[in-house]
Scaffold this active site. Structure first.
Site, PDB file in Angstrom:
ATOM      1  N   ASP B 311       0.841  -1.201   0.000  1.00 15.19           N
ATOM      2  CA  ASP B 311       0.000   0.000   0.000  1.00 15.19           C
ATOM      3  C   ASP B 311       0.875   1.250   0.000  1.00 15.19           C
ATOM      4  O   ASP B 311       0.642   2.206   0.739  1.00 15.19           O
ATOM      5  CB  ASP B 311      -0.964   0.007   1.191  1.00 15.19           C
ATOM      6  CG  ASP B 311      -2.010   1.113   1.053  1.00 15.19           C
ATOM      7  OD1 ASP B 311      -2.246   1.545  -0.087  1.00 15.19           O
ATOM      8  OD2 ASP B 311      -2.573   1.540   2.070  1.00 15.19           O
ATOM      9  N   GLY B 330      -1.831   7.673   4.400  1.00 19.25           N
ATOM     10  CA  GLY B 330      -0.970   6.723   3.693  1.00 19.25           C
ATOM     11  C   GLY B 330       0.486   6.780   4.100  1.00 19.25           C
ATOM     12  O   GLY B 330       0.939   7.740   4.720  1.00 19.25           O
TER      13      GLY B 330
END
Lengths: 314, 429
Positions: B311, B330
């Site tokens: 990710d 993130g």
């Protein structure tokens, strides 16, 4: 000699008042004891001291506030500091400046204290990492409002003589309330037993982990309580479908003389303000000087903030 | 190029159930020619280049099913060159890239651009995704057929979920006919509105709006119900909680065909790591409780979860140096994917074979690509790593353009030594 001076400067890094969670019991008691001294001063004719003479205090308010802002303003001035209040609601942030940039700009002007109110939880923590002066949290998001909890504690001590052993109920929108969180930490720390009372939708998940008992029924939650703290219910909560209506909320969670009877006989009422009369509290009850501490809270707020400014200002 | 022989290697290739000490031969075209314990060095031309792996581990190059490259539009966060360097330093040779660039990859001309640009600037195998819906708005489906023929591997709205059930049903119905891969981010927006971190004690203490695991679960339940009607190639990008895992177990027990991914972050960290508002740990899906983390590892072990992804989400410092609620979501991770995953081998929660399987052949099978294997004739994408060397993650040493690692100062054990792409050395320690 120069070397030793330098090391002592490192040791005395500015300390901040970011929340009750970061406070030790000794620090909390120190602030409360100091504040007691200022109560008398604030009631006297000559209120001005020069403890903070030459110091600069910036009040940085990103959220509208009346009592907290004016309280910090007065507290700084009574201690002799130069106080500048910046209302940031319509300010540089609208032009795209980030909190950090604002902080750096202000930092360049060498303030000694920054008092910050911000809509985002953790904003004072972020600020404190970027400036050289002391940061005092005047309310961040739904996280903490430490000076409110301290002034509440002082008000209780002033009336009841102590906090230890008391039973305190906090009622209302616990989920969105920084006042509730700071009070839970502080009252627990000072030895009170804390009940929180709220409709299910306004009660945070796993609130018991903060060391309180949770109730959805005023009758049970208020049982034998010495202090009843009411919280403000914000109007927008109806829109989010947290509640059906103000009327229903008042019926089940509004403090009325009848519901107050569930609490202990000499129970006292508190409210951080601003109040919604007829929504969370009966209007006559709020003004009843025999049971309501609401005005005293405002009064002692200045004393507590003076104590915080004095203790934390280097 | 010369023939290459890797000797003294512990070769692990879950695609062939191989875990043995031996050699591997790469032919002049950069394909795997032979591997195993019975290969004698003397049998090969003296011309061949011999690489002594020194009893370290040799695996197929890692396939990362979820990474963001900033081109076009976010070159200041990451570009093809920096992503390639970071990936290769992590032993990752194939990357599925996300389409949430600016402009979005939702039309044929953008696909042509991204493929050309990738070919010129990247030094890894790129498998671009296009958006699941036009403009990622969750309303109109993308041109699945046209985009696939141009080289799109799968369709995803990245961190967005199609909220409208009817739209999702149509997408799955249409996709089931032409056989394209749908990669869904599972999140019900109404339930996760304004949420920053897991809903619970930590969100209470930090005063942040929580995201309940139900937001993820309900979205997965809906899609898996639709999957009964419209059996398409369906993949859940990342799950984060035990609750979702229970739904997945129930559906896999019914022999439904779909696949599930998990971010290495959700396997290695929990909500407590957020500490005092560390915005680098603001992730989507959010870090959850320790119980959830352990359940997810168990899910990988039992095969309920098929792949582990990095990710990889590069974000510049400015977008992280904000109050938590405003900060970008993130963390980077392609470079530390394998070393961080090895933690689970070292603490004996997962076997080495299982970890490698989820990083190589499993994603390749889902994507239907011929990577992640060392079968005879496969491209010789190889990662060689050592299992034991301790090291400390320092953001400054990362090759990614953005340094927003969620595991700064983490002590890891095991390091990538060399990476080969099509038989060519592309990274060495």
């Amino acid at each position: 000699m120069a070397v030793s001076k330098k090391t002592s400067a490192v040791k005395n890094l500015p300390k901040h008042l970011l929340g009750i969670q970061n406070l030790s019991i000794l620090e909390a008691k120190k602030i409360l004891n100091e504040a007691k001294e200022f109560i008398k001063l604030n009631r006297s004719k000559s209120k001005k001291l020069d403890i903070l003479r030459g110091k600069t205090q910036i009040n940085l308010f990103f959220e509208p506030s009346t009592r907290t802002q004016s309280s910090f303003d007065l507290a700084g001035k009574r201690l002799g500091a130069d106080v500048m209040t910046m209302n940031m609601v319509n300010s540089a942030l609208k032009k795209g400046e980030t909190l950090i940039d604002t902080a750096m700009t202000l930092n360049a002007m060498h303030p000694d204290l920054i008092v910050i109110r911000h809509q985002d939880s953790g904003a004072p923590n972020l600020l404190s990492q970027k400036v050289n002066c002391t940061v005092i949290n005047a309310g961040d998001g739904r996280r903490e409002h430490p000076t409110q909890a301290l002034l509440d504690a002082l008000t209780i001590i002033n009336r009841k003589g102590k906090i230890e052993g008391l039973k305190i109920a906090i009622c209302g929108d616990i989920l969105h309330s920084r006042v509730a969180r700071s009070n839970i930490y502080l009252m627990n720390m000072l030895g009170a037993e804390v009940n929180v009372i709220a409709p299910k939708t306004l009660m945070p998940k796993s609130i018991e982990r903060l060391g309180v008992k949770a109730f959805t029924d005023m009758k049970k939650g208020l049982d034998a309580c010495d202090i009843v703290m009411m919280l403000r219910l914000q109007n927008e909560r109806m829109q989010g479908s947290f509640l059906p209506s103000k009327r229903e909320y008042y019926e089940y969670f509004g403090l009325t003389p009848e519901k107050l009877k569930y609490a202990s006989k000499d129970a006292l009422i508190m409210h951080p303000g601003p109040m919604n009369r007829g929504v969370e509290i009966d209007t006559k009850l709020a003004d009843d000087i025999n049971v309501s501490l609401i005005k005293e809270q405002v009064e002692l707020g200045v004393a507590v903030r003076m104590a915080c400014l004095k203790i934390y200002c280097k | 190029m010369k023939e290459k022989i890797f000797i003294n290697a512990r070769i692990i290739d879950p695609s062939q159930q191989i875990d043995e000490n031996g050699s591997l031969v790469v032919d002049v075209n950069g394909k795997v020619k032979e591997l195993g314990k019975n290969i004698k060095k003397s049998k090969f031309s003296t011309n061949a280049e011999v690489i002594d792996v020194k009893n370290n581990i040799l695996i197929p190059g890692i396939v990362d099913m979820k990474a963001f490259v900033g081109e076009p539009g976010f070159e200041y966060k990451e570009n093809f060159r920096t992503l390639s360097q970071a990936a290769l330093a992590g032993g990752v040779t194939s990357v599925v890239t996300m389409p949430n660039t600016k402009p979005l990859i939702d039309n044929v001309s953008m696909v042509d651009f991204i493929i050309r640009r990738g070919r010129d600037k990247a030094s890894i195998n790129l498998f671009p995704c296009a958006t699941l819906t036009k403009h990622m708005e969750g309303k109109l489906m993308s041109e699945f057929g046209l985009l696939s023929t141009r080289g799109i591997i799968g369709f995803s709205d990245v961190k967005r979920t199609v909220q409208n059930t009817e739209t999702m049903a149509r997408i799955m119905d249409y996709a089931s006919d032409i056989g394209v891969l749908i990669m869904q981010h599972a999140e019900d927006y109404e339930l996760s509105k304004n949420g920053c971190i897991n809903d619970g004690e930590i969100s209470n203490r930090l005063g942040l709006q929580g995201i309940s695991p139900v937001a993820e679960k309900i979205s997965i339940e809906r899609d898996l119900t639709l999957l009964d009607e419209f059996p398409c190639r369906y993949h859940i990008n990342q799950i984060s909680s035990k609750q979702s895992l229970d739904v997945i177990k129930k559906n896999k027990d019914e022999n439904k065909l779909f696949s599930v991914g998990v971010s290495i972050n959700n396997l290695a960290l929990n909500e407590n790591d957020i500490g005092d508002f560390k915005t680098f740990l603001k992730l989507s899906p959010p870090l959850r409780t320790e119980d959830d983390r352990r359940a997810l590892i168990e899910g990988v072990k039992t095969g309920l979860i098929d792949v582990i992804v990095s990710d990889h989400t590069p974000e510049d410092e400015e977008s992280k140096r904000l109050p938590f609620a405003q900060a970008a979501t993130g963390a980077v991770g392609v470079e530390t994917l394998l070393p961080l995953a090895l933690e689970m081998y070292h603490n004996e929660t997962l076997s080495l074979n299982k970890i490698i399987e989820t990083l190589t052949i499993n994603p390749s099978k889902i994507l239907k690509i011929d990577k992640g294997t060392l079968e005879k004739g496969a491209a010789a994408d190889i990662c060689i790593f050592d299992l034991e060397t301790p090291w400390v993650v320092k953001a400054g040493n990362l090759k990614s353009k953005s340094k927003n690692t969620a595991i700064e100062n983490r002590k890891l054990q095991g390091k990538i030594l060399m990476t080969f792409l099509n038989g060519e050395l592309v990274f060495s320690q």
